[in-house]
Design a protein around this motif. Structure first.
Motif, mmCIF file in Angstrom:
data_model
loop_
_atom_site.group_PDB
_atom_site.id
_atom_site.type_symbol
_atom_site.label_atom_id
_atom_site.label_comp_id
_atom_site.label_asym_id
_atom_site.label_seq_id
_atom_site.Cartn_x
_atom_site.Cartn_y
_atom_site.Cartn_z
ATOM 1 N N ALA A 1 0.517 -1.084 0.554
ATOM 2 C CA ALA A 1 -0.049 -0.596 0.176
ATOM 3 C C ALA A 1 0.747 1.082 0.216
ATOM 4 O O ALA A 1 0.854 2.144 -0.685
ATOM 5 N N ILE A 2 2.034 0.743 0.861
ATOM 6 C CA ILE A 2 2.993 2.415 0.852
ATOM 7 C C ILE A 2 4.006 2.469 -0.244
ATOM 8 O O ILE A 2 3.758 4.105 -1.233
ATOM 9 N N LYS A 3 4.368 1.358 -0.944
ATOM 10 C CA LYS A 3 4.619 1.698 -2.529
ATOM 11 C C LYS A 3 3.416 2.136 -3.669
ATOM 12 O O LYS A 3 3.971 2.693 -4.517
ATOM 13 N N ALA A 4 2.222 1.695 -3.159
ATOM 14 C CA ALA A 4 1.498 1.928 -4.178
ATOM 15 C C ALA A 4 0.732 3.283 -4.131
ATOM 16 O O ALA A 4 0.401 3.806 -5.012
ATOM 17 N N ASP A 5 1.657 4.248 -2.959
ATOM 18 C CA ASP A 5 0.825 5.027 -2.622
ATOM 19 C C ASP A 5 -0.337 6.231 -2.509
ATOM 20 O O ASP A 5 -0.650 7.155 -2.308
ATOM 21 N N ILE A 6 -1.042 4.570 -2.130
ATOM 22 C CA ILE A 6 -2.514 5.033 -1.494
ATOM 23 C C ILE A 6 -1.949 5.685 -0.465
ATOM 24 O O ILE A 6 -1.629 5.763 0.191
ATOM 25 N N SER A 7 -3.341 6.330 0.058
ATOM 26 C CA SER A 7 -3.393 7.720 0.736
ATOM 27 C C SER A 7 -3.070 6.817 2.608
ATOM 28 O O SER A 7 -4.230 6.535 2.465
ATOM 29 N N ILE A 8 -2.122 6.890 2.836
ATOM 30 C CA ILE A 8 -2.259 6.489 4.338
ATOM 31 C C ILE A 8 -2.401 7.576 5.650
ATOM 32 O O ILE A 8 -1.983 8.299 5.335
ATOM 33 N N ASP A 9 -3.334 7.627 6.318
ATOM 34 C CA ASP A 9 -3.360 8.063 7.815
ATOM 35 C C ASP A 9 -2.519 8.315 8.197
ATOM 36 O O ASP A 9 -1.966 9.019 9.135
ATOM 37 N N THR A 10 -2.921 6.293 8.630
ATOM 38 C CA THR A 10 -1.646 6.418 10.063
ATOM 39 C C THR A 10 -1.697 4.550 10.696
ATOM 40 O O THR A 10 -2.075 3.742 9.511
ATOM 41 N N LEU A 11 -0.225 4.404 10.604
ATOM 42 C CA LEU A 11 0.595 3.151 11.118
ATOM 43 C C LEU A 11 0.620 3.093 12.313
ATOM 44 O O LEU A 11 0.936 3.559 13.151
ATOM 45 N N PHE A 12 0.474 2.366 12.301
ATOM 46 C CA PHE A 12 0.212 1.162 13.777
ATOM 47 C C PHE A 12 0.627 -0.014 13.614
ATOM 48 O O PHE A 12 0.769 -0.481 13.315
ATOM 49 N N VAL A 13 2.122 0.634 14.322
ATOM 50 C CA VAL A 13 3.631 -0.153 14.422
ATOM 51 C C VAL A 13 3.296 -1.116 16.443
ATOM 52 O O VAL A 13 3.148 -1.031 17.026
#
Length: 262
Positions: A32-44
């Motif tokens: 998703a990150i590689k595809a430049d999908i707009s991500i609001d928040t990453l949880f790790v």
């Protein structure tokens, strides 16, 4: 809880989470990150090594907000999905820059009308503010990257879809952003209890209205930067209004003056 029926044991089904804005699992999040999908928040959750470390580095490069959480938090967020220690929430709309918002006002040949949400953490409040903002012709909304609700599905639903229409800018530093607004001849109005009565001020020029957080109100530094502090009279036993209600009243007064309505 269980019961016996023909020797078959009943078990309560596991909680499911089928939210459309959720991406879980290392490969899914990475792609998703590689595809430049707009991500609001990453949880790790867990140690940031291996593929999770790569995901974190890529997220930082794209200026995605990263939150370290417990595995239990991710379990709750993802339901029965195998998250592998990482999950992401997609934005319901692309964020814009401050310059984009100013350009929108310029193309309409209008003085900028902007709402600054100073750490509004309840997504229902943010959604309600965005919904009213769309109705009165606000050019854009500014939110901080940290300690703020963001463009999630809850905000989208509460805004009745306005979250995909009203431009939203996410900034690292509200104080610096306010300085930029002032340089563009925009007056800063902060909503607070100890200000000038709401209907006694002139809002006909460039306006940025600051709405403070549900519990703390407007940040002290932001309030000190403001050109005006505006308040709504409280004649009952309760001494404050819901943030989105106060924002709605003030937005309509600003809109009334801008439209030169009696």
């Amino acid at each position: 809880m269980s019961y016996n029926d023909n020797s078959k044991q009943y078990k309560k089904p596991e909680a499911k989470n089928d939210r459309a804005d959720l991406i879980s699992g290392r490969n899914a999040v990475l792609e998703a990150i590689k595809a430049d999908i707009s991500i609001d928040t990453l949880f790790v959750a867990g140690a940031p090594g291996g593929s999770i470390g790569k995901i974190i580095r890529m997220a930082r490069d794209k200026k995605i907000v990263i939150k370290e959480v417990t595995s239990q938090k991710l379990d709750t967020l993802c339901g029965n999905k195998n998250h592998q220690g990482v999950a992401a929430i997609k934005s319901v709309a692309e964020y814009v820059s401050l310059e984009d918002i100013l350009n929108i006002a310029g193309k309409k040949n209008e003085a900028p009308f902007i709402i600054i949400c100073d750490e509004i953490e309840d997504p229902h409040n943010l959604g309600a503010i965005i919904r009213t903002a769309e109705a009165v012709g606000v050019h854009g909304i500014i939110i901080p990257k940290r300690r703020s609700a963001t463009l999630t599905q809850v905000v989208y639903k509460t805004s009745a879809g306005a979250a995909s229409v009203v431009p939203v800018c996410k900034v690292s530093n509200l104080s610096q952003t306010i300085d930029k607004l002032k340089k563009n001849n925009i007056w800063i109005y902060s909503a607070d209890m100890d200000g000038t009565t709401w209907c006694e001020l002139d809002y006909t020029g460039g306006v940025a209205l600051v709405i403070g957080s549900e519990g703390r109100g407007v940040n002290r530094i932001v309030k000190e930067q403001s050109d005006f502090v505006v308040s709504l009279p409280m004649n009952g036993q309760i001494n404050s209004l819901n943030a989105s209600v106060a924002a709605g009243i003030l937005m309509y007064e600003i809109s009334r003056q801008r439209l030169n309505l009696k």
